[in-house]
Design an enzyme around this catalytic site. Structure first.
Site, PDB file in Angstrom:
ATOM      1  N   ASP A  52       0.758  -1.128  -0.227  1.00  7.91           N
ATOM      2  CA  ASP A  52       0.030   0.022   0.043  1.00  7.91           C
ATOM      3  C   ASP A  52       0.908   1.374  -0.003  1.00  7.91           C
ATOM      4  OD1 ASP A  52      -2.351  -1.431   0.068  1.00  7.91           O
ATOM      5  OD2 ASP A  52      -2.067  -1.766   2.242  1.00  7.91           O
ATOM      6  N   TYR A 110       7.301  -9.713   6.990  1.00 10.80           N
ATOM      7  CA  TYR A 110       6.816  -8.455   7.236  1.00 10.80           C
ATOM      8  C   TYR A 110       7.365  -7.609   8.574  1.00 10.80           C
ATOM      9  CZ  TYR A 110       3.792  -7.670   3.145  1.00 10.80           C
ATOM     10  OH  TYR A 110       3.065  -7.556   1.951  1.00 10.80           O
TER      11      TYR A 110
END
Lengths: 243, 243
Positions: A52, A110
């Site tokens: 994003d 992540y």
């Protein structure tokens, strides 16, 4: 000839990874570079997945096919000379024609960085500046509930429509270094906002607004999506993709 | 009432510390904030010294006088609420009326960060991306020649006119952490470009273009100013000012 690239980018000034008309995106910058390298033919790249707006990557991956034959080293240099300075190709490799950067993913990691110390202007786009205390032990208890195979629907953006929201998280932990809390998640795949929602909800645990056990309940109970909090993107990094 | 502030800033988007017409500067942003706090009267701040365009600070200091009486904690919050997010007040303190942020400096520390590993887009404005190997042992030998009291004229910008270029460097060393070389200098004062010129010239030693002993010769010999190299500002931090 199919190639795979491993690359990093600073998400601050991109409108996300994925190409969109009229926006500056990582995908478009790399495809523009490949257009020049690949004899001026439109070259589509396939990444391990999008990130994003505002999210960074230290080890994103993608594949693409070139008509020209070029060495790995020259390809790395050529792309790097053509992309802007907030993208960097770390490695370029020749791969088999059946390699696929998204379908062949085995594991993704992540990390999310959050500062509980004094505000740091140099890191304002790279580490979430929370700048207050948190109950770290409670968050360490809570994060364990994410490990394993779960239906993560409550932790996924409502925009994200999938046949199944079941994913496996192999490991999830919290490390603290010099007032920076580092949340690390490794799993077989993560959906839109999933990591930001897991970290945001852990933050509520750290603030004392939720107890550690409630994470289990929020995963299991469809009525508890309202307890999920989306944290800002700037502390999030796609760290590594394994095949 | 005189106050002293300790503050940090990201130099990337400022045209340096010092106020200049039509430019975005750190000094002007803080003075604008103080104008509002100090009953709309123009409030001049005096810093420990200016920093150049692109140079960062983790511990810059300044003093100023306010007509209003305000607690240290409230002053810190008030300035932080009025300055842009690339400046941060770490501490505000009441000081004696004879305190002076420039004249009373006893010691200043600067650090310079240089990356000899893979290019890192997230750090492109915060760590000089040299991205090649250097002979670190030779630089460690060379940096010692800066320690002590010397005439640093050869290492100072030609624009910088002083009565004396003699300064004392108390300590100078090199540390390497995860492919980042950190040059650290502590002394009684540094002149325009001095740290960038010392590091730039050490870089020539690390590349094998100068030998370690030549640093001594460049300090002593006015004809060797031509061997001095100015390194980019983005790796430089004003780390600490002591009184």
């Amino acid at each position: 000839m199919r190639y795979m690239i491993t690359f990093s980018y600073d998400g601050s000034n991109f409108n996300g990874y994925q190409k969109q008309d009229g926006c500056r995106t990582v995908e478009e910058c790399i495809e523009n570079a490949l257009y020049d390298i690949n004899d001026h033919s439109v070259t589509k790249i396939v990444s391990s997945g999008r990130t994003d707006k505002g999210v960074h990557a230290k080890g994103q991956t993608a594949h693409f096919d070139l008509n020209v034959n070029i060495t790995e080293y020259k390809l790395k240099s050529a792309i790097n000379s053509l992309v802007p300075d907030d993208i960097h190709i770390i490695k370029a490799e020749k791969v088999n024609d059946d390699f696929h950067a998204r379908y062949k993913v085995k594991e993704k990691t992540y990390k999310y960085y959050l500062n509980i110390g004094e505000y740091n202007p140099m890191e304002r786009n790279y580490v979430y500046q929370y700048n207050r205390d948190l109950e770290i032990d409670k968050m360490k208890d809570a994060i364990k509930f994410f490990i394993g195979t779960h239906d993560f629907k409550n932790f996924v953006s409502s925009e994200c429509k999938k046949n199944s929201y079941v994913r496996e998280i192999y490991s999830a932990d919290i490390e603290v270094k010099n007032n920076i809390i580092i949340f690390k998640f490794t799993g077989n795949g993560f959906m839109k906002y999933q990591v930001r929602n897991m970290v945001g909800t852990l933050l509520k645990v750290g603030k004392g607004k939720l107890d550690s056990n409630s994470i289990k309940d929020i995963i299991d109970n469809p009525n508890r999506k309202k307890d999920v909090l989306t944290i800002k993107p700037e502390g999030l990094y796609l760290e590594e993709v394994k095949y």
